[in-house]
Write an enzyme that holds these catalytic residues in place. Structure first.
Site, PDB file in Angstrom:
ATOM      1  N   HIS A 184       0.855  -1.188   0.000  1.00  0.00           N
ATOM      2  CA  HIS A 184       0.000   0.000   0.000  1.00  0.00           C
ATOM      3  C   HIS A 184       0.892   1.239   0.000  1.00  0.00           C
ATOM      4  CE1 HIS A 184      -3.826  -2.001   1.847  1.00  0.00           C
ATOM      5  NE2 HIS A 184      -3.290  -2.737   0.876  1.00  0.00           N
ATOM      6  N   GLU A 207       0.996   3.846   1.825  1.00  0.00           N
ATOM      7  CA  GLU A 207       1.499   4.230   3.143  1.00  0.00           C
ATOM      8  C   GLU A 207       2.687   3.372   3.555  1.00  0.00           C
ATOM      9  OE1 GLU A 207      -3.129   4.405   3.529  1.00  0.00           O
ATOM     10  OE2 GLU A 207      -1.638   3.385   2.278  1.00  0.00           O
ATOM     11  N   CYS A 226      -6.258   1.887   5.830  1.00  0.00           N
ATOM     12  CA  CYS A 226      -6.865   0.635   6.288  1.00  0.00           C
ATOM     13  C   CYS A 226      -6.245   0.222   7.634  1.00  0.00           C
ATOM     14  CB  CYS A 226      -6.648  -0.458   5.249  1.00  0.00           C
ATOM     15  SG  CYS A 226      -4.914  -0.999   5.119  1.00  0.00           S
ATOM     16  N   CYS A 285      -2.407  -0.375   7.556  1.00  0.00           N
ATOM     17  CA  CYS A 285      -1.616   0.852   7.470  1.00  0.00           C
ATOM     18  C   CYS A 285      -1.668   1.657   8.766  1.00  0.00           C
ATOM     19  CB  CYS A 285      -2.073   1.680   6.272  1.00  0.00           C
ATOM     20  SG  CYS A 285      -1.676   0.874   4.699  1.00  0.00           S
TER      21      CYS A 285
END
Length: 153
Positions: free
Chosen positions: A57, A59, A87, A90
């Site tokens: 992801h 992040e 999410c 993260c």
């Protein structure tokens, strides 16, 4: 570490550029930029498909790059700008990295773990408090996501 809206919008614009790069690569368009003392430490966009990595992801990739650059897995006194609400995975990484402030654009109604589905950063059980601010360039961030999924239908 109070910053004005103009500063937040400037950094979020970089995150939006990353989100657009993700969309062009066929990835879900999320972009992230990590800032320390007015300097970009790292920027990234979603890459789970191309990297064949479910943890890739935006992040996580930004945190990894910054940690290598800083030679420290802790990233105190930093601000992470993300186009979409993070999410659960993260959010956990932000806590472990000791991020000071999270600034995100649009909410993620299905899996957002900051305000939409869960309020993980408000949990008293966490050993580090990540402050957060939502809604910076939210409309533009949301439109990028909507356009991406509309083009897929």
């Amino acid at each position: 570490m109070s910053q004005d809206l103009e500063t937040h919008e400037r950094w979020m614009t970089l995150a939006i550029q990353q989100a657009k790069a993700a969309a062009q690569a066929g990835e879900v368009p999320v972009g992230a930029v990590l800032i320390a003392e007015g300097e970009v430490l790292a920027q990234a966009h979603n890459r789970p498909i191309s990297a064949q990595d479910p943890t890739a992801h935006a992040e996580i990739l930004a945190l990894r790059a910054a940690a290598i650059r800083q030679q420290n897995y802790r990233l105190p006194r930093t601000t992470l700008y993300v186009t979409i609400e993070p999410c659960t995975m993260c959010v956990g990484a932000l806590v472990h990295a000791r991020i000071d402030l999270l600034v995100f654009g649009a909410r993620e109604p299905r899996s957002g773990a900051v305000v939409s589905q869960q309020n993980l950063l408000d949990s008293a059980s966490l050993n580090h408090k990540v402050r957060y601010q939502e809604g910076v360039l939210a409309e533009e961030c949301g439109k990028i996501m909507q356009a991406f999924f509309q083009s897929r239908r």
